[in-house]
Design an enzyme around this catalytic site. Structure first.
Site, short mmCIF file in Angstrom:
data_model
loop_
_atom_site.label_atom_id
_atom_site.label_comp_id
_atom_site.label_asym_id
_atom_site.label_seq_id
_atom_site.Cartn_x
_atom_site.Cartn_y
_atom_site.Cartn_z
N ALA A 94 6.48 9.40 62.74
CA ALA A 94 5.31 10.17 62.27
C ALA A 94 5.67 10.85 60.96
O ALA A 94 5.52 12.05 60.80
CB ALA A 94 4.85 11.17 63.32
N HIS A 107 9.71 14.61 55.53
CA HIS A 107 10.67 13.51 55.70
C HIS A 107 10.89 12.79 54.38
O HIS A 107 12.02 12.43 54.04
CB HIS A 107 10.15 12.49 56.73
CG HIS A 107 9.97 13.03 58.10
ND1 HIS A 107 8.74 13.17 58.69
CD2 HIS A 107 10.88 13.46 59.03
CE1 HIS A 107 8.89 13.64 59.91
NE2 HIS A 107 10.16 13.84 60.14
#
EC number: 6.3.2.1
Length: 272
Positions: free
Chosen positions: A29, A34
């Protein structure tokens, strides 16, 4: 970009590489937070490997293991665009055996704050990160400062197990309005999201106040006036080694907060 589905595939792949490896472990996800880790890894290493694994051992009974967002194809596309060399996507079946050698979180610092509210959580985190480090053997591994206690415990594990890995601390990525990025933010309704902003606002206010006063009670009182959450689990003041402190120590203080907005549990912190 290579897709590595098993530990053996990943081990063989990393053995074939000649150069530094930057590793970004994730549960998928993927979001801008990230991506910022991946981009930093890309700048600092010859190769970048991302793992995507929703690790069952770090979820407690009744937590969101089953509904945790999974969107593998979209994550692959994000990784590809970011210049990732390989994505490691193991399964619980090929990561765990029926007769595991267990790694336990430290008895004190692994069972306070997040460890107290989610008992056993850090056992699962350290277990899987240890496995991932042994499989990937990275030069550097990248972790966000939003999960400050996790970051501290992983650094301790690296020292205790003599891993030759540099742990790179990365700043928390936020939305324009200040909300810390999290895969769980998708659970928030529009009204809940507005109230969730009170978390980062309270932390920001605490940081500003800390330049005027070192008094923790005074700072916490102002934070409580700002917060608009359904369940406050903790506000904590610790140093970088996760010892509780009696007053603000400039350059060596982390203020941590965990709360539920609606049914969604959120954590955030600020380093002073």
């Amino acid at each position: 970009m290579k897709i590595l589905n098993s530990p053996k595939e990943a081990i063989n792949y990393t053995k074939s590489l000649n150069g530094s490896i930057g590793f970004v472990p994730t549960m998928g996800a993927l979001h801008e937070g990230h991506l910022s880790l991946i981009e930093k890894a890309r700048k600092e290493n010859d190769y970048v490997i991302v793992s995507i694994f929703v690790n069952p051992t770090q979820f407690l009974p009744g937590e969101d293991l089953d509904k945790y967002p999974r969107r593998l194809e979209a994550d692959f596309e994000i990784c590809k665009r970011a210049g990732v060399d390989a994505v490691f996507t193991p399964t619980p079946e090929n990561m765990y055996s029926n007769d595991e050698v267990l790694i336990k979180a430290p008895k004190i610092k692994g069972y306070i704050l997040e460890g107290f509210n989610r008992p056993g959580h850090f056992d699962g985190v350290l277990q899987v990160v240890n496995k991932l480090f042994n499989i990937i053997r990275p030069t550097r591994a990248y972790f966000g400062k939003k999960d400050a206690q996790q970051l501290y415990l992983i650094k301790q594990m690296v020292n205790n197990f003599f891993f030759d890995i540099e742990i790179v601390e990365c700043e928390t990525k936020r939305e324009k309005d200040g909300l810390a990025l999290s895969s769980r933010n998708i659970y928030l309704s529009e009204e809940e999201r507005k109230r969730a902003l009170s978390i980062s606002k309270a932390l920001k206010r605490a940081a500003k106040l800390s330049s005027k006063t070192k008094n923790i009670e005074e700072i916490e009182k102002e934070m409580l006036e700002i917060l608009d959450v359904d369940e406050l689990q903790y506000i904590a003041f610790v140093d970088r080694d996760f010892n509780h402190i009696d007053e603000i120590k400039p350059g060596n203080t982390i203020i941590l907060l965990a709360a539920k907005v609606g049914s969604t549990r959120l954590i955030d912190n600020i380093w002073i």
